[in-house]
Motif scaffolding. Sequence first.
Motif, PDB file in Angstrom:
ATOM      1  N   ASN A 157      20.453  41.098  83.079  1.00 56.93           N
ATOM      2  CA  ASN A 157      21.048  42.264  82.429  1.00 56.93           C
ATOM      3  C   ASN A 157      22.510  42.441  82.823  1.00 56.93           C
ATOM      4  N   LEU A 158      22.825  42.143  84.071  1.00 60.22           N
ATOM      5  CA  LEU A 158      24.209  42.250  84.534  1.00 60.22           C
ATOM      6  C   LEU A 158      25.085  41.208  83.840  1.00 60.22           C
ATOM      7  N   TYR A 159      24.577  39.998  83.716  1.00 61.77           N
ATOM      8  CA  TYR A 159      25.334  38.968  83.000  1.00 61.77           C
ATOM      9  C   TYR A 159      25.599  39.393  81.557  1.00 61.77           C
ATOM     10  N   GLN A 160      24.610  40.000  80.959  1.00 59.20           N
ATOM     11  CA  GLN A 160      24.748  40.386  79.555  1.00 59.20           C
ATOM     12  C   GLN A 160      25.708  41.554  79.378  1.00 59.20           C
ATOM     13  N   SER A 161      25.743  42.479  80.333  1.00 61.11           N
ATOM     14  CA  SER A 161      26.585  43.666  80.187  1.00 61.11           C
ATOM     15  C   SER A 161      28.042  43.411  80.550  1.00 61.11           C
ATOM     16  N   ALA A 162      28.314  42.383  81.334  1.00 58.60           N
ATOM     17  CA  ALA A 162      29.696  42.105  81.759  1.00 58.60           C
ATOM     18  C   ALA A 162      30.520  41.610  80.576  1.00 58.60           C
ATOM     19  N   ARG A 163      31.782  42.016  80.537  1.00 57.51           N
ATOM     20  CA  ARG A 163      32.688  41.519  79.505  1.00 57.51           C
ATOM     21  C   ARG A 163      32.996  40.042  79.759  1.00 57.51           C
ATOM     22  N   HIS A 164      33.141  39.673  81.038  1.00 57.11           N
ATOM     23  CA  HIS A 164      33.391  38.275  81.384  1.00 57.11           C
ATOM     24  C   HIS A 164      32.771  38.000  82.752  1.00 57.11           C
ATOM     25  N   ILE A 165      32.408  36.729  82.985  1.00 51.61           N
ATOM     26  CA  ILE A 165      31.730  36.323  84.216  1.00 51.61           C
ATOM     27  C   ILE A 165      32.536  35.212  84.866  1.00 51.61           C
ATOM     28  N   LEU A 166      32.717  35.318  86.190  1.00 53.50           N
ATOM     29  CA  LEU A 166      33.540  34.378  86.942  1.00 53.50           C
ATOM     30  C   LEU A 166      32.712  33.730  88.051  1.00 53.50           C
ATOM     31  N   PRO A 167      31.975  32.668  87.761  1.00 53.10           N
ATOM     32  CA  PRO A 167      31.244  31.954  88.819  1.00 53.10           C
ATOM     33  C   PRO A 167      32.229  31.139  89.677  1.00 53.10           C
ATOM     34  N   LEU A 168      31.861  30.941  90.969  1.00 53.54           N
ATOM     35  CA  LEU A 168      32.757  30.258  91.893  1.00 53.54           C
ATOM     36  C   LEU A 168      32.532  28.758  91.963  1.00 53.54           C
ATOM     37  N   SER A 169      31.679  28.209  91.119  1.00 50.90           N
ATOM     38  CA  SER A 169      31.485  26.762  91.115  1.00 50.90           C
ATOM     39  C   SER A 169      30.938  26.321  89.772  1.00 50.90           C
ATOM     40  N   PRO A 170      31.127  25.052  89.414  1.00 48.41           N
ATOM     41  CA  PRO A 170      30.515  24.543  88.174  1.00 48.41           C
ATOM     42  C   PRO A 170      28.993  24.649  88.187  1.00 48.41           C
ATOM     43  N   GLY A 171      28.395  24.506  89.381  1.00 45.81           N
ATOM     44  CA  GLY A 171      26.943  24.627  89.476  1.00 45.81           C
ATOM     45  C   GLY A 171      26.467  26.022  89.121  1.00 45.81           C
ATOM     46  N   MET A 172      27.186  27.040  89.572  1.00 36.07           N
ATOM     47  CA  MET A 172      26.826  28.413  89.218  1.00 36.07           C
ATOM     48  C   MET A 172      27.005  28.654  87.725  1.00 36.07           C
ATOM     49  N   THR A 173      28.083  28.099  87.184  1.00 34.19           N
ATOM     50  CA  THR A 173      28.332  28.254  85.747  1.00 34.19           C
ATOM     51  C   THR A 173      27.190  27.652  84.932  1.00 34.19           C
ATOM     52  N   SER A 174      26.716  26.480  85.321  1.00 35.55           N
ATOM     53  CA  SER A 174      25.603  25.840  84.612  1.00 35.55           C
ATOM     54  C   SER A 174      24.337  26.678  84.705  1.00 35.55           C
ATOM     55  N   TYR A 175      24.087  27.230  85.883  1.00 36.50           N
ATOM     56  CA  TYR A 175      22.904  28.080  86.083  1.00 36.50           C
ATOM     57  C   TYR A 175      22.934  29.278  85.136  1.00 36.50           C
ATOM     58  N   ILE A 176      24.092  29.945  85.067  1.00 33.77           N
ATOM     59  CA  ILE A 176      24.205  31.142  84.226  1.00 33.77           C
ATOM     60  C   ILE A 176      24.127  30.774  82.747  1.00 33.77           C
ATOM     61  N   ARG A 177      24.761  29.669  82.377  1.00 30.24           N
ATOM     62  CA  ARG A 177      24.705  29.209  80.985  1.00 30.24           C
ATOM     63  C   ARG A 177      23.261  28.935  80.568  1.00 30.24           C
ATOM     64  N   ASN A 178      22.477  28.369  81.479  1.00 31.10           N
ATOM     65  CA  ASN A 178      21.083  28.040  81.163  1.00 31.10           C
ATOM     66  C   ASN A 178      20.194  29.273  80.996  1.00 31.10           C
ATOM     67  N   LEU A 179      20.710  30.437  81.381  1.00 30.24           N
ATOM     68  CA  LEU A 179      19.977  31.678  81.154  1.00 30.24           C
ATOM     69  C   LEU A 179      20.225  32.220  79.748  1.00 30.24           C
ATOM     70  N   GLY A 180      21.041  31.505  78.984  1.00 35.08           N
ATOM     71  CA  GLY A 180      21.320  31.932  77.623  1.00 35.08           C
ATOM     72  C   GLY A 180      22.588  32.745  77.472  1.00 35.08           C
ATOM     73  N   ILE A 181      23.411  32.762  78.507  1.00 37.08           N
ATOM     74  CA  ILE A 181      24.668  33.511  78.447  1.00 37.08           C
ATOM     75  C   ILE A 181      25.708  32.682  77.696  1.00 37.08           C
ATOM     76  N   SER A 182      26.459  33.319  76.830  1.00 32.53           N
ATOM     77  CA  SER A 182      27.431  32.633  75.997  1.00 32.53           C
ATOM     78  C   SER A 182      28.510  31.936  76.822  1.00 32.53           C
ATOM     79  N   GLU A 183      28.848  30.731  76.406  1.00 30.54           N
ATOM     80  CA  GLU A 183      29.898  29.959  77.072  1.00 30.54           C
ATOM     81  C   GLU A 183      31.228  30.707  77.056  1.00 30.54           C
ATOM     82  N   GLU A 184      31.467  31.492  76.006  1.00 29.77           N
ATOM     83  CA  GLU A 184      32.733  32.214  75.876  1.00 29.77           C
ATOM     84  C   GLU A 184      32.913  33.261  76.959  1.00 29.77           C
ATOM     85  N   LYS A 185      31.818  33.706  77.579  1.00 31.65           N
ATOM     86  CA  LYS A 185      31.905  34.725  78.629  1.00 31.65           C
ATOM     87  C   LYS A 185      32.095  34.128  80.011  1.00 31.65           C
TER      88      LYS A 185
END
Length: 399
Positions: A157-185
């Motif tokens: 829910n937090l990922y979905q409500s944020a205007r933009h998300i800033l993960p600190l590693s490519p691994g975190m970015t992949s994890y969040i993307r795999n939850l269905g969060i838009s790449e644009e965010k």
Amino acid sequence: MHIAVFSQYHTNPDCPATSRHYALLAHIARTHRVTLITTRTWERQRLTQEFPWLPEGVEMHAAQVPYHNKMGVQRRALAFGQYAAYALREGMRIPKPDVIWGISTPLTAAWVAAQVARWRRVPWVFEVQDLWPAFPVAMGAVPNKWAQKQLFTLEKNLYQSARHILPLSPGMTSYIRNLGISEEKLTTVLNGTDLDLAARATVATVAALRQQLQLEGRRVILYAGTFGRANNIPMLITAAVTLAASRPEVVWLFMGHGYEESLLREAAITYPFIQLVPSQPRHAVFTWFKLADISIVSFLGMPVLDANSPAKLYDSLAVGTPVVVTNGGWTRDLIQASECGWYSPADNAPALAEQLRKLFEYPEQLQAAGRAGQEMAANTFDRQKIAATMQRIIEQAAE
């Protein structure tokens, strides 16, 4: 523009901590109004008084909430709740911000940022420093299945409500993307390092430290960071004992604090080639990294830890000291592609000892890897450049 920052832990370069946000806030506060809502947890842990506690232009609201790495699960949860309650109240009292910057860990800090953003009708940006709740769940800190489900629901829910998300590693970015969060965010923003502080590690300061520690003629392996349960400290001790049989001139320095500190104290008493070093202020730690021939970045062999963005990796490379990593994620790919370090499997002490033994036989390899790492740090890990990226994203979110 007014930016409200929700971060449970604020540090400065006088502290034995990475002080990432000190550099970022200093940069952003030059052009924007910044209000930081935090705690005084680290203020009493300052080892020197060389830097102002706050960067110029930052206004701080801070709660008195005790916290340290040796706390149990329930005591930590209480600290998280105490900060959340304080931050929620202060977030509604401060002048209305244009945008909110929420920093996790813990996840409760991001939750507060989201709530204040919703109630005050402003956008918020979510900086993800670690994967919560995946990490505490994997470590057994949340055994209740219902609680796990609620935490994972909150996270998404937090990922979905944020205007933009800033993960600190490519691994975190992949994890969040795999939850269905838009790449644009999503924008990966690495942990990075402070090149201005790294420049303090000169040949003269390293020579003085080597003499002080009586390490002339010795090869040095450094582990600098948290002695946490996730960092596989027992494995490093076993590797040190194994390596000593073939390379008696090697000294292992362990710098930091945390859960496994008592185990390291016992090892330092038992084995002369293991030394426990007191925690150092941020501005001094680079000299210790430059003193070392190799630094170690170690974690347990758990998939959730492969996404970590460890500060010790960046700091070591910044001064030209190559690294050996034990997690098989993006850091393994990074050092192998850049030829600035080596990988050794997690939980395999004999393999790590053998890897280190071979490396000491070829000092030219160490030197070449060190140069490659330092060049990459200058081009990719500079926190001043990272701060400019952060500022741009926060400004765009406010628009």
